[in-house]
Design a protein around this motif. Sequence first.
Motif, PDB file in Angstrom:
ATOM      1  N   THR A  10       0.836  -1.217  -0.062  1.00 25.85           N
ATOM      2  CA  THR A  10       0.172   0.130  -0.124  1.00 25.85           C
ATOM      3  C   THR A  10       0.964   1.375   0.001  1.00 25.85           C
ATOM      4  OG1 THR A  10      -1.842  -1.186   1.275  1.00 25.85           O
ATOM      5  CG2 THR A  10      -1.861   1.177   1.308  1.00 25.85           C
ATOM      6  N   ARG A  14       1.062   4.271  -3.043  1.00 26.31           N
ATOM      7  CA  ARG A  14       0.879   5.772  -2.864  1.00 26.31           C
ATOM      8  C   ARG A  14       2.153   6.228  -3.181  1.00 26.31           C
ATOM      9  NH1 ARG A  14      -2.161   5.672   3.095  1.00 26.31           N
ATOM     10  NH2 ARG A  14      -4.016   4.697   2.500  1.00 26.31           N
ATOM     11  N   ARG A  15       3.228   5.878  -2.832  1.00 21.36           N
ATOM     12  CA  ARG A  15       4.314   6.586  -3.283  1.00 21.36           C
ATOM     13  C   ARG A  15       4.370   6.856  -4.749  1.00 21.36           C
ATOM     14  NH1 ARG A  15       7.959   3.171  -1.000  1.00 21.36           N
ATOM     15  NH2 ARG A  15       7.557   4.197   1.244  1.00 21.36           N
ATOM     16  N   LYS A  17       2.100   6.810  -6.902  1.00 19.06           N
ATOM     17  CA  LYS A  17       1.126   7.788  -7.302  1.00 19.06           C
ATOM     18  C   LYS A  17       1.444   9.323  -7.006  1.00 19.06           C
ATOM     19  CE  LYS A  17      -3.932   8.193  -6.967  1.00 19.06           C
ATOM     20  NZ  LYS A  17      -5.008   7.931  -6.386  1.00 19.06           N
ATOM     21  N   ARG A  18       2.082   9.214  -5.871  1.00 23.54           N
ATOM     22  CA  ARG A  18       2.503  10.600  -5.394  1.00 23.54           C
ATOM     23  C   ARG A  18       3.783  11.313  -6.484  1.00 23.54           C
ATOM     24  NH1 ARG A  18       5.077   9.858  -0.493  1.00 23.54           N
ATOM     25  NH2 ARG A  18       6.911   9.869  -1.554  1.00 23.54           N
TER      26      ARG A  18
END
Length: 57
Positions: A10, A14-15, A17-18
């Motif tokens: 997860t 997220r990393r 996507k950022r």
Amino acid sequence: MTTSHDIDVTLDARRDKRDEAEARRARDIVALLDDRADLRGVYAMADMVDDAVRWTA
């Protein structure tokens, strides 16, 4: 039950996507300042991003 592997996956997602969003914003700032030279100097952070991208190109 959440495992440490699930949390790692997860966090990696997220990393990623950022990082993609950050690259997209930088690309858009560079394109905007290329199209609108009159905007240079209006927002110092945009100028800094534009200069940083050009130095790495």
